[in-house]
Design an enzyme around this catalytic site. Structure first.
Site, mmCIF file in Angstrom:
data_model
loop_
_atom_site.group_PDB
_atom_site.id
_atom_site.type_symbol
_atom_site.label_atom_id
_atom_site.label_comp_id
_atom_site.label_asym_id
_atom_site.label_seq_id
_atom_site.Cartn_x
_atom_site.Cartn_y
_atom_site.Cartn_z
ATOM 1 N N ASP A 180 81.793 35.702 14.364
ATOM 2 C CA ASP A 180 80.807 35.837 15.436
ATOM 3 C C ASP A 180 79.476 35.285 14.904
ATOM 4 O O ASP A 180 79.334 34.961 13.723
ATOM 5 C CB ASP A 180 80.667 37.287 15.917
ATOM 6 C CG ASP A 180 80.086 37.333 17.332
ATOM 7 O OD1 ASP A 180 79.531 36.309 17.801
ATOM 8 O OD2 ASP A 180 80.174 38.386 17.994
HETATM 9 C C1 BGC Z 1 78.456 37.406 20.749
HETATM 10 C C2 BGC Z 1 79.730 36.657 21.037
HETATM 11 C C3 BGC Z 1 79.420 35.272 21.519
HETATM 12 C C4 BGC Z 1 78.583 34.571 20.467
HETATM 13 C C5 BGC Z 1 78.266 33.126 20.790
HETATM 14 C C6 BGC Z 1 77.497 36.613 19.885
HETATM 15 O O1 BGC Z 1 76.252 37.202 19.817
HETATM 16 O O2 BGC Z 1 78.766 38.643 20.144
HETATM 17 O O3 BGC Z 1 80.478 37.367 21.986
HETATM 18 O O4 BGC Z 1 80.603 34.585 21.803
HETATM 19 O O5 BGC Z 1 77.374 35.283 20.317
HETATM 20 O O6 BGC Z 1 77.344 33.013 21.793
#
Ligand code: BGC
Length: 733
Positions: free
Chosen positions: A263
């Protein structure tokens, strides 16, 4: 490209080039005139590193991505295309209801269609991968991200996880209109302690396996091409550095052979979690855990070369990761066509097409949950003298916080929907959306908050005039769309005070009030109940929310949604689910005994349970008949009921099957859903609904750690909510 050719390509790549494939950056590093110097320095990157990157996230637009890809491939030593990824959750520009609402449709086809519409629009604007579905099980309404999940139930989530993966990917990733799905957030992210986003997760190994893993497993079995690690710790180990979780469970046990992506910033966060002292150690831990792509931090790009040359990390681990990334690019057909479906022409015709908008409206109509409807107050008649009041009445921001590419100008608001339906009514905003902007200051551009606050009294006066002049009032209340989503946990899940004041004042001058409730999470609506004759929960319904709600208010659509997550009595009950466990001192709701499992001040039962939802018609369900009274190992049993529409209009009912294992070597949930079916019936019509219950479906992690059933008595229920008492008994042999 043949796998052999991919391996050959890999063998020709230098260490630096291979490490580059693992790096993911935002598009502004590559856009002409993009602000790259500062961010590049922050990330310890050189211009050379940039042209070795493997993927970019968050940038869209067919022409823009085509340009980036062309320039990039020219500069890359092996002309390897970039992967373009983004968060397209409940839609790109045509926005479907939020996933929690989709779960409430109890019809996975709604999500399959939503995902395939999202995929078609994403592919048209040049994307290859969407960071969806989020299949985290959610039982704590304080957590803002419950809106991204399909709810509290293990079985329901599994069906929706599969449907979404199938909708995004189809059978062939290189086919037109398809994108790769990324299942997230592995694992257990939906259970942060105290409902606070990013907080630690504490789940027993059995709860984790029986309740939290199944939806991820289903999505992996459905062929999801990527999995994303979660931010949280599980058993005190942050997921991104958790080798047991990622290698033993995800890859070896669950058979996942696709790309594992961290993530956002989660590799470097291992330092903040204090399981790594340095970026280098964070890189080593993530590499050992098998994380292939590092999203937005430079631990791999700045430390992996050294880790490999000094022999701390085997180069074979890097090769495996790079090969998985190249394989994904290959499955998407990018070596032959690096732009995939992205073209200006496709962007113009596919995005927001008439078919997509219709599909979004149909989906929304399936997701609304009628929570209360005294004296059949709804549906309304278009000829009624109506007033539409409330901060959501003409609010276009009704598509949920994760619709990052949506535009409010595409939304048809409730006011517009009612106008299009031919109703004549007075509209008044009535109150500000929020009492204060605490934590939401960055969204103040989207909300005329200060202005509304200054005019609070005038807004109320106007609303009271409209309410007085009307026979019936539609009051559009609820959460602002940024009150749920990432980093939007709430400790108080009631409506803003200003909206409750509006409700009370309006009902003083007109007691014929129907509340339309917009929300990204279950709310504590005890204060709403006494003032509303009807409550229709419409969640965050998306681009076509307005017409879908209008059709429902006027009876052209009969609500058929059921709660995918319990609405608690108050925040004191959460986390809550119908699938509770027996205790040594269970409480029957009546007893006056002190030493039982209950609260002194609130009931144990939620305000509205999972699976609950009314209709404008009524249904009867016959007693259950079983094809036999025993279930053998590997065998199955049929359970049937006859469902009848006993009212006077067409309607849909969700028939739900629950079971209880009466005695086990470990405690078993008091009920678990094991099947559901949505049926459409004309007035007076009846249908037989038969479920096939397999022994395999009933397996759980026993005291010995095996996944099995145990011989003994079972109870089964079939009805129209998780509280049905329509039961039958059988025995597992
Ligand atoms: C979130 C994810 C997301 C990623 C990319 C993160 O802060 O937890 O769910 O896909 O950002 O935007």
């Amino acid at each position: 490209m043949e796998t052999k050719a991919l391996r050959e390509l890999l063998s020709q790549m230098s260490l630096k080039e291979k490490i580059g494939q693992l790096l993911q950056l935002t598009g502004n590093f590559f856009e002409e005139g993009g602000e790259i110097t500062g961010p590049m320095q922050d990330m310890n990157l050189t211009e050379d590193d940039l042209w070795l990157t493997g993927s970019i996230l968050g940038t869209v637009g067919a022409e823009k991505l085509r340009k980036i890809q062309e320039t990039f491939m020219e500069k890359h030593p092996h002309h390897i295309p970039l992967l373009f990824m983004a968060d397209v959750i409940n839609g790109y520009r045509t926005i479907f209801p939020i996933p929690l609402a989709q779960g409430s449709s109890f019809d996975p086809a709604v999500s399959r269609t939503g995902a395939s519409v999202a995929a078609a629009e994403s592919a048209a604007v040049g994307l290859h991968v969407t960071f969806s579905p989020m299949v985290d099980l959610v039982r704590d309404a304080r957590w803002g991200r419950v809106m991204e999940s399909t709810g509290e139930d293990v079985y329901l989530n599994r069906q929706f996880a599969r449907a979404q993966v199938e909708g995004y990917q189809g059978k062939d990733l290189s086919a037109p209109g398809k994108v790769a799905a990324c299942v997230k957030h592995f694992a257990g992210y939906g259970a942060p302690l105290a409902g606070r986003d990013y907080n630690a997760v504490e789940l027993s190994p059995r709860t984790f396996r029986d309740d939290y893993l199944p939806a991820y497993k289903e999505a992996v079995d459905a062929g999801a091409a990527l999995v994303m690690t979660s931010f949280n710790t599980l058993d005190r180990v942050p997921s991104t550095g958790n080798k047991t979780l990622m290698r033993d469970i995800l890859r070896d046990e669950m058979g996942f052979d696709g790309v594992l992506i961290s993530d956002w910033g989660a590799v470097e966060e291992l330092v903040r979690h204090r399981i790594a002292e340095t970026r280098k150690e964070a890189a080593r831990l993530s590499m050992e855990a098998g994380v292939d792509i590092e999203m937005m931090t430079p631990c791999y790009s700045s430390c992996l070369e050294e880790l490999i040359s000094e022999g701390t990390v085997a180069e074979s681990l890097l090769d495996e990761a790079v090969l998985r990334i190249l394989e994904l690019k290959n499955k998407l057909g990018l070596f032959e066509n690096p732009f995939k479906d992205g073209s200006a022409e496709a962007e113009n015709t596919v995005v927001l097409s008439k078919e997509h908008l219709e599909a979004a409206q149909n989906a929304a109509e399936q997701t609304f949950v009628l929570l209360k409807n005294d004296d059949a107050f709804l549906p309304l008649c278009k000829k009624d003298k109506l007033a539409l009041i409330g901060p959501h009445g003409d609010n276009p921001l009704i598509y949920g916080a994760w619709s990052i590419f949506a535009s409010p100008k595409d939304t048809v608001t409730l006011r517009q929907g009612m106008e299009q339906a031919g109703a004549s009514f007075r509209y008044a905003k009535g109150s500000p959306m929020l009492d204060n902007l605490r934590g939401l200051e960055m969204f103040k551009e989207q909300l005329p908050f200060e202005q509304d606050l200054e005019q609070k009294d005038a807004l109320l006066q106007e609303a009271l005039e409209a309410a007085k002049a009307a026979d019936k009032v539609v009051l559009a209340l609820g959460e602002f769309n940024q009150q749920s989503g990432e980093a939007a946990s709430r400790g108080d899940i009631t409506l803003p005070r200003c909206q409750l004041d509006l409700l009370r004042e309006v009902s003083k001058v007109n007691e014929n009030v129907a509340v339309v409730l917009f929300t990204g999470r279950p709310l504590d609506i005890r204060e709403v109940l006494p003032y509303a004759k009807s409550i229709l929960c419409v969640w965050q319904p998306g681009t076509m929310g307005g017409p879908a709600i209008a059709r429902t208010l006027f009876g052209d659509n009969n609500p058929s949604g059921k709660l995918s997550m319990s609405f608690p009595w108050s925040v004191g009950q959460v986390p809550i689910t119908y699938a509770q466990f027996p205790t040594g001192r269970s409480f029957d709701g009546e007893s006056k005994e002190k030493y039982v499992s209950k609260y002194l001040d609130i009931p144990n039962k939620p305000l509205f349970p999972f699976g609950f939802g009314l209709s404008y018609t009524t249904f009867s369900v016959s007693p259950v008949t079983l094809s036999g009274d025993t279930l053998e190992k590997d065998g199955s049993l049929q359970a049937s009921v006859t469902v009848k529409n006993t009212g006077d209009r067409e309607g849909q009912e969700v028939v739900q099957l629950y079971v209880r294992d009466e005695y086990g070597s470990v405690t078993r949930p008091v009920r678990e859903m094991k099947g559901f079916r949505k049926v459409t019936l004309q007035p007076g019509e009846e249908a037989e609904v038969t479920f096939t219950l397999t022994e395999k479906e009933l397996r759980f992690t026993t005291i010995n750690g095996e996944k099995a059933t145990e011989p003994g008595a079972m109870t089964l229920w079939i009805g129209t909510s998780s509280e049905t008492d329509n039961s039958a008994a059988f025995v597992i042999k």
